[in-house]
Design an enzyme around this catalytic site. Structure first.
Site, short mmCIF file in Angstrom:
data_model
loop_
_atom_site.label_atom_id
_atom_site.label_comp_id
_atom_site.label_asym_id
_atom_site.label_seq_id
_atom_site.Cartn_x
_atom_site.Cartn_y
_atom_site.Cartn_z
NE ARG A 180 77.82 -11.24 -29.50
CZ ARG A 180 78.36 -9.93 -29.69
NH1 ARG A 180 79.19 -10.04 -30.77
NH2 ARG A 180 78.02 -9.14 -28.79
CG ASP A 213 69.70 -10.73 -21.11
OD1 ASP A 213 70.36 -9.75 -21.97
OD2 ASP A 213 69.50 -11.79 -21.34
CG ASP A 264 68.13 -11.67 -26.17
OD1 ASP A 264 67.72 -10.61 -26.10
OD2 ASP A 264 69.11 -12.02 -26.14
NE ARG A 302 76.39 -4.97 -25.73
CZ ARG A 302 76.22 -4.68 -26.97
NH1 ARG A 302 77.44 -4.18 -27.52
NH2 ARG A 302 75.22 -5.02 -27.70
N GLY A 360 73.21 -2.46 -26.76
CA GLY A 360 72.86 -2.30 -27.99
C GLY A 360 71.71 -1.29 -28.25
CG ASP A 378 69.86 -9.84 -30.21
OD1 ASP A 378 69.41 -9.71 -31.35
OD2 ASP A 378 70.73 -9.82 -29.66
CB THR A 380 67.43 -6.16 -27.18
OG1 THR A 380 68.08 -7.13 -27.94
CG2 THR A 380 66.27 -6.95 -26.32
#
Ligand code: F6P
Length: 324
Positions: free
Chosen positions: A174, A106, A132, A75, A14, A130, A128
């Site tokens: 998500r 990741d 994360d 992706r 993303g 996110d 990202t």
């Protein structure tokens, strides 16, 4: 003298605001260190297909302030097959690319790890919205995405207050609730729903809280829901039914992935891009650039991938404490 003469740079997964600033830093610091720099389009997919072009100083002019990625992104499932990394490494050798900087999350680091196993030097940069990735306290795009979501939630709050409604606002994530957590605090929400701490009691707790708050005079309610938790529209219907208070759902969606990066995203992405080039010049491979404890540093890619990020307990506790 470094054995690295030509490096490649790609963005993968993303997109995130600030990726362009990182690309610019890789290209310009690479060129100023005497390297040839090649841009690889559409992530690992473009690498496998040989969609590559040499980048000059002016190729990255006028992009530091832009969202998205001038290199495009994808992706790429092929990198998880036995053939994909081999094909990608063959293209690198054909193009004379000795090392690659991979900007992504990741999933993209897993691709970088596979490529390094094929003998191509790889350095990952965390990109990202996110946040994360456990080895780093900063990922490119998170700051901009949070600010975008925060401004959107402020706007929803205005209309929610005028109509004395309850508003469920869904932010991206998500499997990660970091954006929801930061917005929960910065927007003064009454409840946050995040995948890392989601329980079957969440919805009933929200209903109880709304009812209790109405009794003490609260006229509108802001609930921030992370994408991964569940259908915000259905939740709004159930909450309206249980409380008798008009409830609306707003999904902010991909707006959070775009827009001009914040100052922090531009500066940190630039620092990470330059550091990634330095690591390649030092002959390093299979590393991930990170930011920890106020400093930029690097981690072994296997170690980085084995670490699992959790929610910041202090911030989570703070949301709960301040929303009473
Ligand atoms: O890049 C991260 C992210 O924006 C997540 O927050 C979100 O769950 C996902 O990507 C959405 O992916 P896509 O753009 O493929 O719908």
């Amino acid at each position: 003298m470094s054995e690295i003469k030509t490096i490649g740079v790609l963005t993968s997964g993303g997109d995130a605001p600030g990726m362009n600033a990182a690309i610019r830093a890789v290209v310009r610091s690479g060129i100023s260190s005497g390297l040839k720099v090649k841009g690889i389009y559409r992530g690992f997919m473009g690498l496998i297909e040989g969609d590559i072009c040499e980048m000059k100083t002016m190729s990255v002019s006028d992009i530091v302030q832009k969202g998205g990625t001038i290199l495009y992104t994808s992706r790429c499932k092929e990198m998880m097959t036995p053939e994909g990394p081999k094909m990608a490494a063959d293209v690198c050798r054909r193009e004379g690319i000795d090392g690659i900087v991979v900007i992504g999350g990741d999933g993209s680091f897993r691709g970088a790890q596979k490529l390094s196993e094929q003998g191509i030097k790889t350095i990952g940069i965390p990109g990202t919205i996110d946040l994360d990735i456990d080895c780093t306290e900063y990922t490119i795009g998170f700051d901009t995405a949070c600010n975008t979501a925060m401004e959107a939630i402020d706007k929803v709050r205005d209309t929610s207050a005028s109509h004395e409604r309850c508003s469920i606002i869904e932010v991206m994530g998500r499997t990660a609730g970091h954006i929801a957590l930061w917005c929960g605090i910065s927007n003064g929400s009454e409840y946050i729903l995040i995948p890392e701490r989601h329980t079957k009691d969440d919805e009933q707790n929200i209903i109880n809280k709304i009812k209790a708050k109405r009794r003490i005079g609260k006229k509108h309610h802001i609930i921030v829901n992370a994408e991964g938790v569940g259908d915000s529209y259905a939740m709004a219907r159930r909450i309206e039914e249980a409380t008798g208070i008009e409830t609306r759902a707003t999904i902010i969606g991909h707006i959070q992935r775009g827009g001009n990066p914040t100052c922090r995203d531009r500066v940190y992405a630039s620092s990470m891009g330059a550091l990634a080039v330095d690591l390649l010049l030092q002959g390093k491979t299979s590393r991930v650039v990170a930011y920890r404890g106020g400093e930029f540093c690097d981690f072994d890619i296997d170690e980085a991938l084995s670490m699992k990020k959790d929610i910041d307990e202090h911030l989570f506790g703070l949301t709960m404490r301040l929303s009473r």
